[in-house]
Enzyme design. Sequence first.
Site, PDB file in Angstrom:
ATOM      1  N   ASP A  71       0.857  -1.188   0.000  1.00  0.00           N
ATOM      2  CA  ASP A  71       0.000   0.000   0.000  1.00  0.00           C
ATOM      3  C   ASP A  71       0.891   1.235   0.000  1.00  0.00           C
ATOM      4  O   ASP A  71       2.086   1.133   0.216  1.00  0.00           O
ATOM      5  CB  ASP A  71      -0.916   0.004   1.239  1.00  0.00           C
ATOM      6  CG  ASP A  71      -0.150  -0.297   2.509  1.00  0.00           C
ATOM      7  OD1 ASP A  71       0.892   0.351   2.751  1.00  0.00           O
ATOM      8  OD2 ASP A  71      -0.579  -1.187   3.259  1.00  0.00           O
ATOM      9  N   ASP A  73       1.482   5.041   1.598  1.00  0.00           N
ATOM     10  CA  ASP A  73       1.136   5.966   2.676  1.00  0.00           C
ATOM     11  C   ASP A  73       1.735   7.326   2.361  1.00  0.00           C
ATOM     12  O   ASP A  73       2.830   7.425   1.806  1.00  0.00           O
ATOM     13  CB  ASP A  73       1.686   5.450   4.007  1.00  0.00           C
ATOM     14  CG  ASP A  73       1.127   4.077   4.338  1.00  0.00           C
ATOM     15  OD1 ASP A  73      -0.099   3.946   4.412  1.00  0.00           O
ATOM     16  OD2 ASP A  73       1.926   3.128   4.482  1.00  0.00           O
ATOM     17  N   ASP A 152       9.139   3.955  13.223  1.00  0.00           N
ATOM     18  CA  ASP A 152       9.668   2.811  13.976  1.00  0.00           C
ATOM     19  C   ASP A 152      11.104   2.441  13.573  1.00  0.00           C
ATOM     20  O   ASP A 152      12.038   2.601  14.358  1.00  0.00           O
ATOM     21  CB  ASP A 152       8.723   1.587  13.881  1.00  0.00           C
ATOM     22  CG  ASP A 152       8.232   1.301  12.462  1.00  0.00           C
ATOM     23  OD1 ASP A 152       8.687   1.969  11.512  1.00  0.00           O
ATOM     24  OD2 ASP A 152       7.407   0.379  12.312  1.00  0.00           O
TER      25      ASP A 152
HETATM   26  P1  ATP Z   1       3.757  -2.802   4.957  1.00  0.00           P
HETATM   27  O1  ATP Z   1       2.748  -1.841   4.376  1.00  0.00           O
HETATM   28  O2  ATP Z   1       4.609  -3.502   3.975  1.00  0.00           O
HETATM   29  O3  ATP Z   1       3.167  -3.683   5.968  1.00  0.00           O
HETATM   30  P2  ATP Z   1       4.824  -0.418   6.160  1.00  0.00           P
HETATM   31  O4  ATP Z   1       6.202  -0.098   6.666  1.00  0.00           O
HETATM   32  O5  ATP Z   1       4.324   0.435   5.058  1.00  0.00           O
HETATM   33  O6  ATP Z   1       4.827  -1.929   5.785  1.00  0.00           O
HETATM   34  P3  ATP Z   1       2.483   0.420   7.553  1.00  0.00           P
HETATM   35  O7  ATP Z   1       1.799  -0.253   8.685  1.00  0.00           O
HETATM   36  O8  ATP Z   1       1.817   0.563   6.252  1.00  0.00           O
HETATM   37  O9  ATP Z   1       3.862  -0.342   7.384  1.00  0.00           O
HETATM   38  O10 ATP Z   1       2.917   1.852   8.099  1.00  0.00           O
HETATM   39  C1  ATP Z   1       3.422   2.896   7.265  1.00  0.00           C
HETATM   40  C2  ATP Z   1       4.562   3.617   7.941  1.00  0.00           C
HETATM   41  O11 ATP Z   1       4.122   4.208   9.168  1.00  0.00           O
HETATM   42  C3  ATP Z   1       5.739   2.720   8.339  1.00  0.00           C
HETATM   43  O12 ATP Z   1       6.636   2.522   7.292  1.00  0.00           O
HETATM   44  C4  ATP Z   1       6.347   3.491   9.476  1.00  0.00           C
HETATM   45  O13 ATP Z   1       7.152   4.553   9.011  1.00  0.00           O
HETATM   46  C5  ATP Z   1       5.128   4.090  10.157  1.00  0.00           C
HETATM   47  N1  ATP Z   1       4.627   3.219  11.249  1.00  0.00           N
HETATM   48  C6  ATP Z   1       3.686   2.265  11.158  1.00  0.00           C
HETATM   49  N2  ATP Z   1       3.446   1.683  12.350  1.00  0.00           N
HETATM   50  C7  ATP Z   1       4.276   2.292  13.217  1.00  0.00           C
HETATM   51  C8  ATP Z   1       4.502   2.153  14.611  1.00  0.00           C
HETATM   52  N3  ATP Z   1       3.841   1.244  15.325  1.00  0.00           N
HETATM   53  N4  ATP Z   1       5.419   2.963  15.180  1.00  0.00           N
HETATM   54  C9  ATP Z   1       6.085   3.894  14.470  1.00  0.00           C
HETATM   55  N5  ATP Z   1       5.923   4.054  13.151  1.00  0.00           N
HETATM   56  C10 ATP Z   1       5.028   3.292  12.523  1.00  0.00           C
HETATM   57 MG    MG Z   2       2.442   0.429   4.166  1.00  0.00          MG
END
Ligand code: ATP
Ligand code: MG
Length: 451
Positions: A71, A73, A152
Amino acid sequence: MFKRLISKLKKSPAVSDGQVQIISRNDHNISRDNISENALKVLYRLKKSGFEAYLVGGGVRDLLLDLNPKDFDVATNASPEQVNKLFRNSRLIGRRFRLVHVVYGRDVIEVATLRGHHDNAQGKQQSKTSDSGMLLRDNVYGTIDEDAVRRDFTINALYYDIKDFSVRSYAGGIQDIKRRNIRLIGDPETRYREDPVRMLRAVRFAAKLDFKIAAKTAEPINELAHLMSDVPAARLFDEVLKLFMAGYAQRTFELLEQYGLFGQLFPHSQQCIEENDFYRRLVMQALANSDERVAQGKTLTPAFLVSVFLWPCVLESQKTFEKQGMPPAAAYHQATSQVLSNQQTHTAIPRRFTDVVRNIWDMQRRLERRVKKHLESILTHPKFRAAYDFLLLREQAGEQLAGAGKWWTQYQRDNAHLVQQAKQQYQDRERIRERKPRSDRRPRRRNDSTN
Ligand code: ATP
Ligand code: MG
């Protein structure tokens, strides 16, 4: 091109957490062709309205790695209310971590306002922390530099700037991508206490990307795993789906066990798996099959996975009730109810899934018995396929079921018209269901720790 940049960066000295490296558009491999049209629409509209707009986190990370992002963001300096006003097709979500979903049919672009330091908070509406250090509210807005250190992992502190198509990498994120390193930004213990789900995320990214968790990031996990019990059960179920439905479930499970995290999600299952090798084989086989299905582009149902994880608990509880003198059928029913309701306190499984789990379990005995007058109704049951797969799985794991799996395979071949009819009915039902809005579907949220 990216390789050249990376070898240059690799030789550069360590980067501190707040430090930014700007990689110009000619020096990275991200092209707008690989960013979804909807994400681009959001980025451009924000930019045109005078706001900063970045693609952020996993989307940038995956594009740099030449992977397909799950996805996209977006981060911006516009407030959630301003974003909401800009997009008619948007909704404000989350109280603890306020953000905006811009909705294009099934595609949702999550837009978060850049977060700032909590020292700048004005009261509890913006920032709140529990006694154990858990962030209960994170709505202090700030600059991109401040936002980066609240992310994170370093590999997620990456921003693709729509203004000039450069990538901003914080805390050495881009070097960690090259070193295939999962590293938390800041002090690991503090960051896990703020949000224990980050422990699961470390494991998830390690499995998904085939990266290593850096020593200091890995070290506190075993000791802090128990903090997961403070995370709301609904959020944990969402995480379970992300952990096991994405095509790398087997590796994820191994890592979760290694770090003492699986037992936090499914305590009773963990205990059964440790005590009985058949249960471990059953779970491992199911995860291997699931990963294979994803690799082949087939769908997975979360209920199937839950039914596997909890099956050992059902069998063990049934034994206990039988020892107390209950007849087998009653003991079985008591066991299924107890196992499902106990599990709800750890990971809240939505009703639409528990119903299917029960179906899969209840059909096992009927599939084994093969009573002639029930055969057709079993075969045309909407959950026959899942129950049959479960039966095959049990046999694969070494259970002796008097050839029931093979028998049902043949029976389906001999009654292909019935199977086809049932399939059609199922598809029609699904089509009707898809048209109805789902009130129980939870939006994806970050830091949504007390819902
Ligand atoms: P994926 O979409 O592949 O699961 P992602 O890294 O994009 O991985 P998301 O849950 O979509 O994870 O979150 C988007 C972004 O928001 C992350 O890349 C991170 O920078 C931030 N993020 C998400 N969850 C947390 C958290 N619990 N603490 C701090 N930052 C977070
Ligand atoms: Mg994501």
